[in-house]
Design a protein around this motif. Structure first.
Motif, PDB file in Angstrom:
ATOM      1  N   GLN A 122       0.826  -1.206   0.000  1.00  0.00           N
ATOM      2  CA  GLN A 122       0.000   0.000   0.000  1.00  0.00           C
ATOM      3  C   GLN A 122       0.862   1.258   0.000  1.00  0.00           C
ATOM      4  N   MET A 123       1.930   1.238   0.774  1.00  0.00           N
ATOM      5  CA  MET A 123       2.836   2.384   0.801  1.00  0.00           C
ATOM      6  C   MET A 123       3.504   2.574  -0.554  1.00  0.00           C
ATOM      7  N   GLN A 124       3.820   1.479  -1.219  1.00  0.00           N
ATOM      8  CA  GLN A 124       4.455   1.563  -2.530  1.00  0.00           C
ATOM      9  C   GLN A 124       3.537   2.240  -3.533  1.00  0.00           C
TER      10      GLN A 124
ATOM     11  N   HIS B 165       3.850   5.846  -2.862  1.00  0.00           N
ATOM     12  CA  HIS B 165       5.152   6.364  -3.308  1.00  0.00           C
ATOM     13  C   HIS B 165       5.181   6.549  -4.820  1.00  0.00           C
TER      14      HIS B 165
END
Length: 65
Positions: free
Chosen positions: A42-44, A47
């Motif tokens: 999810q963070m990717q 980003h």
């Protein structure tokens, strides 16, 4: 620098996938490792979206000159 953050995220995700697979192979509980993998993924997404917005902004600003 932007691309480095995305590449680092990809490496973290790949490593976490290895950890999850290893846990499954050894019969360990993998729920927390899977949760962490989901968080990394999810963070990717965030980003990559952030990188893309910045790159678009840079391109648009350079076209105005």
């Amino acid at each position: 620098m932007l691309e480095q953050h995305v590449l680092l995220g990809e490496r973290h995700i790949a490593r976490q996938r290895e950890i999850v697979a290893d846990f499954h192979h050894k019969g360990f509980r993998a729920d927390l490792a899977e949760d962490l993998l989901t968080l990394f993924e999810q963070m990717q997404i965030l980003h990559v979206a952030h990188r893309d917005r910045i790159q678009t902004s840079i391109t648009q600003n350079s076209n105005l000159r």
